[in-house]
Design an enzyme around this catalytic site. Sequence first.
Site, PDB file in Angstrom:
ATOM      1  N   ASN A 159     -59.498  -6.097  19.383  1.00 34.46           N
ATOM      2  CA  ASN A 159     -58.633  -6.873  20.282  1.00 34.46           C
ATOM      3  C   ASN A 159     -57.215  -6.650  19.774  1.00 34.46           C
ATOM      4  O   ASN A 159     -56.821  -7.227  18.765  1.00 34.46           O
ATOM      5  CB  ASN A 159     -59.002  -8.363  20.231  1.00 34.46           C
ATOM      6  CG  ASN A 159     -57.985  -9.208  20.990  1.00 34.46           C
ATOM      7  OD1 ASN A 159     -57.303  -8.709  21.886  1.00 34.46           O
ATOM      8  ND2 ASN A 159     -57.880 -10.482  20.646  1.00 34.46           N
ATOM      9  N   TRP A 160     -56.487  -5.812  20.474  1.00 36.06           N
ATOM     10  CA  TRP A 160     -55.162  -5.406  19.978  1.00 36.06           C
ATOM     11  C   TRP A 160     -54.105  -6.497  20.200  1.00 36.06           C
ATOM     12  O   TRP A 160     -53.010  -6.394  19.697  1.00 36.06           O
ATOM     13  CB  TRP A 160     -54.727  -4.118  20.670  1.00 36.06           C
ATOM     14  CG  TRP A 160     -55.461  -2.887  20.223  1.00 36.06           C
ATOM     15  CD1 TRP A 160     -56.624  -2.827  19.483  1.00 36.06           C
ATOM     16  CD2 TRP A 160     -55.089  -1.523  20.462  1.00 36.06           C
ATOM     17  NE1 TRP A 160     -56.984  -1.516  19.264  1.00 36.06           N
ATOM     18  CE2 TRP A 160     -56.056  -0.692  19.863  1.00 36.06           C
ATOM     19  CE3 TRP A 160     -54.029  -0.911  21.145  1.00 36.06           C
ATOM     20  CZ2 TRP A 160     -55.993   0.700  19.898  1.00 36.06           C
ATOM     21  CZ3 TRP A 160     -53.960   0.481  21.193  1.00 36.06           C
ATOM     22  CH2 TRP A 160     -54.931   1.277  20.575  1.00 36.06           C
ATOM     23  N   LYS A 161     -54.415  -7.490  20.999  1.00 38.65           N
ATOM     24  CA  LYS A 161     -53.465  -8.571  21.310  1.00 38.65           C
ATOM     25  C   LYS A 161     -52.167  -7.963  21.881  1.00 38.65           C
ATOM     26  O   LYS A 161     -52.242  -6.990  22.607  1.00 38.65           O
ATOM     27  CB  LYS A 161     -53.190  -9.416  20.072  1.00 38.65           C
ATOM     28  CG  LYS A 161     -54.479  -9.834  19.343  1.00 38.65           C
ATOM     29  CD  LYS A 161     -54.247 -10.886  18.323  1.00 38.65           C
ATOM     30  CE  LYS A 161     -55.503 -11.091  17.495  1.00 38.65           C
ATOM     31  NZ  LYS A 161     -55.630 -12.413  16.951  1.00 38.65           N
ATOM     32  N   HIS A 221     -60.222 -16.030  25.171  1.00 38.73           N
ATOM     33  CA  HIS A 221     -59.791 -15.924  23.769  1.00 38.73           C
ATOM     34  C   HIS A 221     -59.049 -17.210  23.386  1.00 38.73           C
ATOM     35  O   HIS A 221     -58.332 -17.789  24.204  1.00 38.73           O
ATOM     36  CB  HIS A 221     -58.888 -14.702  23.591  1.00 38.73           C
ATOM     37  CG  HIS A 221     -58.641 -14.391  22.151  1.00 38.73           C
ATOM     38  ND1 HIS A 221     -57.688 -15.043  21.420  1.00 38.73           N
ATOM     39  CD2 HIS A 221     -59.253 -13.514  21.303  1.00 38.73           C
ATOM     40  CE1 HIS A 221     -57.715 -14.579  20.166  1.00 38.73           C
ATOM     41  NE2 HIS A 221     -58.657 -13.650  20.081  1.00 38.73           N
ATOM     42  N   GLU A 249     -56.464 -17.707  21.793  1.00 41.17           N
ATOM     43  CA  GLU A 249     -54.997 -17.661  22.002  1.00 41.17           C
ATOM     44  C   GLU A 249     -54.662 -17.944  23.459  1.00 41.17           C
ATOM     45  O   GLU A 249     -53.635 -18.554  23.757  1.00 41.17           O
ATOM     46  CB  GLU A 249     -54.444 -16.302  21.534  1.00 41.17           C
ATOM     47  CG  GLU A 249     -54.425 -16.221  20.017  1.00 41.17           C
ATOM     48  CD  GLU A 249     -54.577 -14.827  19.455  1.00 41.17           C
ATOM     49  OE1 GLU A 249     -54.386 -13.844  20.197  1.00 41.17           O
ATOM     50  OE2 GLU A 249     -54.912 -14.712  18.249  1.00 41.17           O
ATOM     51  N   GLU A 308     -65.883 -17.051  17.797  1.00 38.75           N
ATOM     52  CA  GLU A 308     -64.636 -16.923  17.045  1.00 38.75           C
ATOM     53  C   GLU A 308     -64.133 -18.305  16.620  1.00 38.75           C
ATOM     54  O   GLU A 308     -63.428 -18.978  17.389  1.00 38.75           O
ATOM     55  CB  GLU A 308     -63.572 -16.254  17.906  1.00 38.75           C
ATOM     56  CG  GLU A 308     -63.923 -14.849  18.327  1.00 38.75           C
ATOM     57  CD  GLU A 308     -62.693 -13.970  18.479  1.00 38.75           C
ATOM     58  OE1 GLU A 308     -62.692 -12.879  17.899  1.00 38.75           O
ATOM     59  OE2 GLU A 308     -61.726 -14.387  19.127  1.00 38.75           O
ATOM     60  N   GLY A 342     -56.905 -14.582  12.617  1.00 34.23           N
ATOM     61  CA  GLY A 342     -55.578 -14.181  12.155  1.00 34.23           C
ATOM     62  C   GLY A 342     -55.106 -14.957  10.933  1.00 34.23           C
ATOM     63  O   GLY A 342     -53.935 -14.903  10.572  1.00 34.23           O
ATOM     64  N   SER A 347     -60.946 -12.711  11.329  1.00 31.75           N
ATOM     65  CA  SER A 347     -60.625 -12.047  10.065  1.00 31.75           C
ATOM     66  C   SER A 347     -61.766 -11.170   9.535  1.00 31.75           C
ATOM     67  O   SER A 347     -61.952 -11.034   8.333  1.00 31.75           O
ATOM     68  CB  SER A 347     -60.191 -13.064   9.009  1.00 31.75           C
ATOM     69  OG  SER A 347     -59.054 -13.784   9.471  1.00 31.75           O
ATOM     70  N   GLY A 353     -59.427  -8.405  15.390  1.00 28.00           N
ATOM     71  CA  GLY A 353     -58.001  -8.435  15.708  1.00 28.00           C
ATOM     72  C   GLY A 353     -57.229  -7.522  14.772  1.00 28.00           C
ATOM     73  O   GLY A 353     -57.159  -6.309  14.970  1.00 28.00           O
TER      74      GLY A 353
HETATM   75  C1  PEP Z   1     -59.260 -11.884  17.461  1.00 31.55           C
HETATM   76  O1  PEP Z   1     -58.102 -11.762  17.860  1.00 31.55           O
HETATM   77  O2  PEP Z   1     -60.184 -11.974  18.271  1.00 31.55           O
HETATM   78  C2  PEP Z   1     -59.498 -11.897  16.018  1.00 31.55           C
HETATM   79  C3  PEP Z   1     -60.717 -12.101  15.586  1.00 31.55           C
HETATM   80  O3  PEP Z   1     -58.419 -11.694  15.215  1.00 31.55           O
HETATM   81  P1  PEP Z   1     -58.444 -11.419  13.623  1.00 31.55           P
HETATM   82  O4  PEP Z   1     -59.518 -10.411  13.361  1.00 31.55           O
HETATM   83  O5  PEP Z   1     -57.080 -10.912  13.302  1.00 31.55           O
HETATM   84  O6  PEP Z   1     -58.750 -12.728  12.959  1.00 31.55           O
END
Ligand code: PEP
Length: 255
Positions: free
Chosen positions: A13-15, A98, A100, A170, A176, A216, A237
């Site tokens: 997931n490049w955001k 998501h 976010e 998640e 993050g 993470s 992410g």
């Molecule tokens: C995500 O954005 O779905 C995510 C899991 O981010 P990260 O791996 O950076 O925690």
Amino acid sequence: MDKAKRKAIIAGNWKMNKTPSEATALLNQITPLVSDADCEVIACVPYVDIAAAIEATKGTNVKIGAENCHWAESGAFTGEISTGMLKELGVEYVVLGHSERRQYFGETDETVNKRTKAALAAGLKPIVCVGELLWERECDITEEVIARQIKLDLWDVTEDELKNVVIAYEPVWAIGTGKTATADQAEEVCAFIRAQLAKLYNQAAADGVTIQYGGSMNDGNADELLSKVNVDGGLIGGASLVAEKFAAIVKAASK
Ligand code: PEP
């Protein structure tokens, strides 16, 4: 069901990262590193990167996903993107709900459900994200939160459509933040999600659903997280933006 029979999926997931030319450069690094993957590999990229990403992954085993979609086919929804627009570009997967989007853009279980149904109707495969906040975990209501999200987000999704749904667990406190759920915590909630799916549909349908962990996940912890029987993959992410780290996670999922 034997975990090996489910489709393992590692999705980045490049955001809001990478311009189209940067996306091409990163995918050019990633594709040779994951060419022998024994799992599905997806990069979910910003809308404006999709065309470049599809081009850069042509003839490879990397699939391209989007990070959201609207439920209407067209109309007065400034700034939104329809499922038809994504399909025409060659997108196969779409991340929905998501945390976010839920936290910063007012996404609710109702809108996640509308987007999920629209995605399925258009032939896209939704990666539906669920997860509890830290204080919800501390108040010991993780299961209540997850059960509610699963029920509402998948409301009116048929058993047949469920075959094309991926669930990403998640925990919001792990996204993050560098704080990963322990493998046992991830397994506990992923198993709970499968049990909820069995209640809403039936055991066979639930057993066929790929459930990812996200929060993470990185090249150092992927092996242990992915060894758990109900953790079928990862939504990644930060680590998905570094080719070597993403490839190491893909390798862990391919074992
Ligand atoms: C995500 O954005 O779905 C995510 C899991 O981010 P990260 O791996 O950076 O925690």
